[in-house]
Design a protein around this motif. Structure first.
Motif, short mmCIF file in Angstrom:
data_model
loop_
_atom_site.label_atom_id
_atom_site.label_comp_id
_atom_site.label_asym_id
_atom_site.label_seq_id
_atom_site.Cartn_x
_atom_site.Cartn_y
_atom_site.Cartn_z
N GLU A 1 0.83 -1.20 0.00
CA GLU A 1 0.00 0.00 0.00
C GLU A 1 0.87 1.26 0.00
O GLU A 1 1.69 1.47 0.90
N GLY A 2 0.71 2.07 -1.03
CA GLY A 2 1.42 3.34 -1.12
C GLY A 2 2.85 3.26 -1.58
O GLY A 2 3.52 4.29 -1.69
N ALA A 3 3.36 2.07 -1.88
CA ALA A 3 4.76 1.93 -2.27
C ALA A 3 4.89 1.83 -3.79
O ALA A 3 4.03 1.24 -4.44
N GLU A 4 5.95 2.35 -4.34
CA GLU A 4 6.20 2.29 -5.77
C GLU A 4 7.17 1.20 -6.16
O GLU A 4 7.26 0.83 -7.34
N ASP A 5 7.91 0.67 -5.19
CA ASP A 5 9.00 -0.25 -5.50
C ASP A 5 9.01 -1.48 -4.60
O ASP A 5 10.01 -2.18 -4.50
N VAL A 6 7.89 -1.75 -3.92
CA VAL A 6 7.81 -2.89 -3.00
C VAL A 6 6.55 -3.69 -3.32
O VAL A 6 5.44 -3.15 -3.33
N VAL A 7 6.73 -4.99 -3.58
CA VAL A 7 5.60 -5.90 -3.77
C VAL A 7 5.70 -7.00 -2.72
O VAL A 7 6.76 -7.22 -2.12
N GLU B 1 5.78 -10.12 -11.68
CA GLU B 1 5.21 -9.45 -12.86
C GLU B 1 4.84 -8.00 -12.54
O GLU B 1 5.12 -7.09 -13.33
N SER B 2 4.19 -7.80 -11.39
CA SER B 2 3.78 -6.45 -11.02
C SER B 2 4.99 -5.54 -10.88
O SER B 2 4.98 -4.39 -11.34
N LEU B 3 6.05 -6.03 -10.26
CA LEU B 3 7.24 -5.22 -10.09
C LEU B 3 7.84 -4.83 -11.43
O LEU B 3 8.30 -3.70 -11.62
N MET B 4 7.83 -5.76 -12.37
CA MET B 4 8.37 -5.47 -13.69
C MET B 4 7.52 -4.45 -14.45
O MET B 4 8.04 -3.58 -15.14
N LEU B 5 6.21 -4.56 -14.32
CA LEU B 5 5.32 -3.65 -15.04
C LEU B 5 5.28 -2.26 -14.42
O LEU B 5 5.01 -1.27 -15.10
#
Length: 448
Positions: A266-272, A307-311
């Motif tokens: 939640e709210g992070a751009e680089d953490v999954v 996949e989400s991190l890559m996209l």
């Protein structure tokens, strides 16, 4: 993400491993660092309460082998101590730190401890890791007296069945009215009969009042006034998310790591986040964030998180699996699909298959030794719990189109390959043994 970047994966279980594999599948050529607090590389955790306990396999045979060259830096036996999300740094013991461009959190869960239990006694154990199973085997070898397991959930019942397979007397203690009662009266009754047939003892609707440790045994005085003497006691009363190292990280910690539907924290751009520790809204079910502690979810969410991190957060797609799980208890197979835990009422879908209903909607199913029927109801639930559209919107122009290009509407390991674990779930031939449990495609089960 681009070549030359570093992705750190914290958690070396199945979710972390499958995340690393998916990163390489998508062509990521940067550095991957995989941090795990156990001294071993990933292994088949479902074997811990079965083959590893009975001695049917050695620990080396439980290893999970990657199916492609990962080229990762392994940091095993290393526990992450703190996350500085602003500085993009994972801190390790001894003052060491790892910077990252992308982070995958897959730290899983820890066994829940029972207040008042003598955890200092080596004969009182939890059962989560290979080392735990080896410690239990040592305790079993020191005495031929009865064994006790506290907890009537899946792991506790698997352990009790394993003890009877070994010829050991065992008593299962639970505060519920019957083992696996959360799966409905029919399955609870069927399992109770299996335990009775195999001469496993049950002490239900009761708890431990007092513990007495002696030189040779552990005594347990129960609230039903029964007194048990055991050579070994296994605590199997659930688990808690492994999130202590994330306190103060600015991530939202609430029974796991709170995530968006895409598995971005939640709210992070680089953490999954992936696996048991991820708390996300499965839009196939509803918009309420929940954790799912199943082996298949670890596999599928690990791949989806990569996949989400890559996209990137703006282009990532919601993770909307149809949850599935299975286990063998004695010579019978328990299978679940959907979210039985959300059911407010139960119905008999067919002989041996219980349906779970919420607000007039079938939300899950559980079958006791009915694999053919579960094939049908898995497809039926897939039809009744559709993925809301549009789940896969046309992505905006990506900074790294080569990564996005490999992502279709589903992301199977091989279009013509159904992984062994999924094949066994859908098989109509029950097995008493746990097979090598590997990944299955993150793809919808075809509706019937």
């Amino acid at each position: 993400m681009s070549d030359g970047d570093r992705i750190v994966i914290v958690g070396a279980g199945v979710a972390g491993l499958r995340s690393a594999e998916r990163l390489r599948e998508l062509g990521f050529d940067g550095e991957i660092v995989l941090v795990g607090d156990e001294p071993r590389k990933p292994y088949h955790r479902p074997m811990v309460s079965k083959e590893l306990i009975t001695g049917g396999v050695k620990p080396v045979a439980a290893s999970l082998e990657p199916y492609l060259d990962l080229d990762v830096h392994w940091r095993l036996g290393t526990r992450a101590t703190w996350l500085d999300s602003k500085e993009r740094t994972v801190h390790l013991p001894g003052g060491e730190s790892l910077w990252y461009d992308g982070l995958i959190i897959a730290t899983g869960v820890h066994p829940r401890h029972l207040p008042g239990s003598p955890r200092h006694d080596p004969r009182v154990r939890v059962l989560r890791t290979v080392e735990d199973s080896l410690a239990v085997r040592r305790a079993l070898g020191n005495s031929n007296k009865s064994v006790v397991v506290i907890g009537s959930g899946l792991i506790g019942n698997e352990f009790a069945a394993s003890m009877r397979h070994m010829g050991r007397d065992v008593t299962l203690i639970g505060h519920a009215k019957a083992p696996l009662h959360r799966f409905g009266e029919r399955i609870a009754s069927a399992l109770t009969k299996e335990h009775q047939h195999h001469r496993a003892k049950l002490a239900m609707n009761t708890e431990v009042r007092n513990w007495i440790s002696t030189k040779e045994t552990v005594g347990l005085h129960l609230t039903n006034n029964q007194f048990l003497v055991a050579s070994c006691v296994v605590l199997s009363i659930g688990s808690v998310p492994a999130v202590d190292w994330l306190r103060g990280s600015e991530l939202t910690i609430d029974d796991g790591v709170l995530c968006e539907a895409t598995l971005f924290a939640e709210g992070a751009e680089d953490v999954v986040v992936a696996g048991d520790v991820a708390k996300w809204p499965n839009l196939r079910i509803d918009e309420t964030p929940r954790r799912v502690e199943h082996w298949m979810n670890g596999v599928e969410s690990g791949r989806a998180a990569a996949e989400s991190l890559m996209l990137g957060r703006g282009n990532a797609r919601p993770y909307t699996p149809l949850p599935r799980a299975w286990s063998s208890l004695y010579d019978a197979r328990l299978q679940t699909v959907g979210m039985p835990s959300l059911g407010k009422d139960t119905i008999e879908l067919s002989d041996g298959v219980t349906g779970f209903v919420r607000e007039g909607r079938l939300i899950g199913a559980a079958g006791w030794d009915r694999p053919k029927a579960m094939i049908h109801w898995t497809a039926e639930l897939d039809r009744r719990l559709p993925v809301p559209g549009p789940v896969f919107p046309a992505p905006a122009p990506a900074a790294e189109p080569s990564f996005a290009a490999g992502l279709g509407e589903s992301t199977p390991i091989g279009e013509d390959v159904l992984a062994p674990f999924e094949r066994d779930f859908l098989s109509d031939t029950p097995t008493a043994a746990v097979p090598a449990q590997e990944e299955m495609p993150w793809a919808r089960v075809p509706a019937g």
